[in-house]
Design an enzyme around this catalytic site. Structure first.
Site, PDB file in Angstrom:
ATOM      1  N   GLU A   1       1.653   3.689   3.243  1.00  0.00           N
ATOM      2  CA  GLU A   1       2.035   3.113   4.537  1.00  0.00           C
ATOM      3  C   GLU A   1       3.561   3.131   4.594  1.00  0.00           C
ATOM      4  OE1 GLU A   1      -0.003  -0.650   4.902  1.00  0.00           O
ATOM      5  OE2 GLU A   1      -1.962   0.298   4.517  1.00  0.00           O
TER       6      GLU A   1
ATOM      7  N   HIS B   1       0.872  -1.177   0.000  1.00  0.00           N
ATOM      8  CA  HIS B   1       0.000   0.000   0.000  1.00  0.00           C
ATOM      9  C   HIS B   1       0.908   1.225   0.000  1.00  0.00           C
ATOM     10  CE1 HIS B   1      -3.119  -2.786   2.024  1.00  0.00           C
ATOM     11  NE2 HIS B   1      -3.354  -2.713   0.726  1.00  0.00           N
TER      12      HIS B   1
ATOM     13  N   GLU C   1       1.806  -5.446  10.843  1.00  0.00           N
ATOM     14  CA  GLU C   1       0.880  -4.304  10.788  1.00  0.00           C
ATOM     15  C   GLU C   1       1.119  -3.476  12.041  1.00  0.00           C
ATOM     16  OE1 GLU C   1      -2.088  -2.443   8.677  1.00  0.00           O
ATOM     17  OE2 GLU C   1      -2.740  -4.528   8.749  1.00  0.00           O
TER      18      GLU C   1
END
Length: 273
Positions: free
Chosen positions: A25, A22, A179
Site C-alpha cells: 500500500e 501493509h 484508508e
C-alpha cells in the site's frame, strides 16, 4: 459528541506516523520514506512526530505481509506470547513495535499514532477509528471534515462491542487510520498521495490547537459502524465460492447459483477487512 476530548489537561507530546503496515500500500510507504529523509513538514511547536515504516520485509517484497497480517497482530495473545523459532515474522515485529511505541495500555505509550493505508475499493478518503468512545480521534475526525474540503472524509468505526483492539495504532494511547482508494496494490497514485499528505497536515494542526488549549464544541457526526463480520462462502478446498452482488450490497451470490443473504436488523453495506 461532548465538547471535551479525553485528557483535556494533558497535551500530547509524542506522536507517531506509520506507513507500510501493509507492504503493498504505497501512499503511506512513500510518505513515510520521505518524512524519514526530511521531517520538516511534520514539525509542530508543541509536540514531536516520529515517522516509521511498519513492516520493512513486506515493503521490500512489495506484499501485504510475509507471515501473517501485521495489522491483526496487536492483541494480548500475540504481544504476550513467548518467543518461538517458528513464529511468523509479524509476531516478532509486533512485539518490537509495541516496545518502541507502547507498551499497549501503559502510561509510557506514545500519545497518538497515525496509520496510513490504501485500498483497491472505492472508499474514497476514509477515516478509521476503533469506536465512538475514542473522543480525541472523533474530535480530530470532525476537525478534518470541517477543514479538509478536497474530498468527503467518511468515518468508519471498526471495533465490535467487547472486542480487543488489534491494529498497529492501538499500541498508542489513541490513534487514527487513513484508508484512501481506489488504488491498485504496488502502485502509487499522485492524487491520493497528495490527499493523504494534506490530511496528516490537517490532523497535526488539530493536535497543535488541542495542545494550546483550544476548546472544541460538542457536535453530531455521521459514522459507519461495523455490526458483524462474515467470511466468504468457500469450497471444501478453501477457494472462495461467491461474490458480492451490486447494487444489492447485502447479498452474496454463489458461483453455483445459490444466494447467501446477510441478515441484519437494519440496512447494511459491505466493507472489506
Amino acid at each position: 459528541l461532548c465538547s471535551s476530548p479525553s485528557n483535556r489537561s494533558r497535551p500530547l507530546s509524542c506522536v507517531a506516523v506509520c506507513g507500510g503496515t501493509h507492504g503493498n500500500e504505497m501512499s503511506g510507504i512513500y510518505l513515510a520514506k520521505h518524512w524519514l529523509r526530511d521531517p520538516m513538514e511534520l514539525q509542530r511547536s508543541s509536540f514531536a512526530v516520529t515517522p516509521f515504516l511498519g513492516n520493512p520485509r513486506a515493503i521490500e517484497k512489495c506484499v501485504r505481509y510475509v507471515g501473517q497480517d501485521l495489522n491483526r497482530t496487536f492483541t494480548t495473545e500475540f504481544l504476550s506470547s513467548t518467543e518461538a523459532e517458528d513464529e511468523p515474522y509479524e509476531v516478532v515485529l509486533a512485539r518490537e513495535i509495541n516496545q518502541t511505541y507502547g507498551p499497549k495500555g501503559s502510561a509510557q505509550a506514545f500519545d497518538f499514532m497515525f496509520d496510513l493505508h490504501n485500498t483497491t475499493a472505492s472508499m474514497g478518503t476514509c477515516l478509521i477509528v476503533d469506536s465512538e468512545e475514542s473522543l480525541l480521534p472523533m474530535h480530530m475526525c470532525h476537525y478534518i471534515q470541517m477543514h479538509y474540503t478536497r474530498s468527503p472524509c467518511p468515518i468508519y468505526l471498526y471495533k465490535l462491542p467487547g472486542e480487543e483492539t488489534y491494529s498497529i495504532n492501538s499500541v498508542a494511547k489513541a490513534g487514527l487510520a487513513l484508508e484512501l482508494g481506489p488504488q491498485p496494490q504496488q502502485v502509487v497514485r499522485a492524487d491520493l498521495f497528495s490527499q493523504m499528505r494534506d490530511i496528516i497536515a490537517c490532523a497535526l494542526d488539530f493536535i497543535e490547537l488541542f495542545n494550546k488549549g483550544t476548546v472544541f464544541p460538542a457536535f453530531e457526526i455521521e459514522a459507519y459502524k461495523i455490526t458483524g463480520r462474515m467470511d466468504y462462502p468457500c469450497y471444501p478446498d478453501g477457494e472462495i465460492s461467491a461474490m458480492v452482488v451490486v447494487p444489492a450490497p447485502a447479498l452474496l451470490f454463489s458461483l453455483g447459483g445459490r444466494n447467501h443473504s446477510c441478515s441484519s436488523r437494519m440496512p447494511a453495506k459491505p466493507t472489506w477487512q
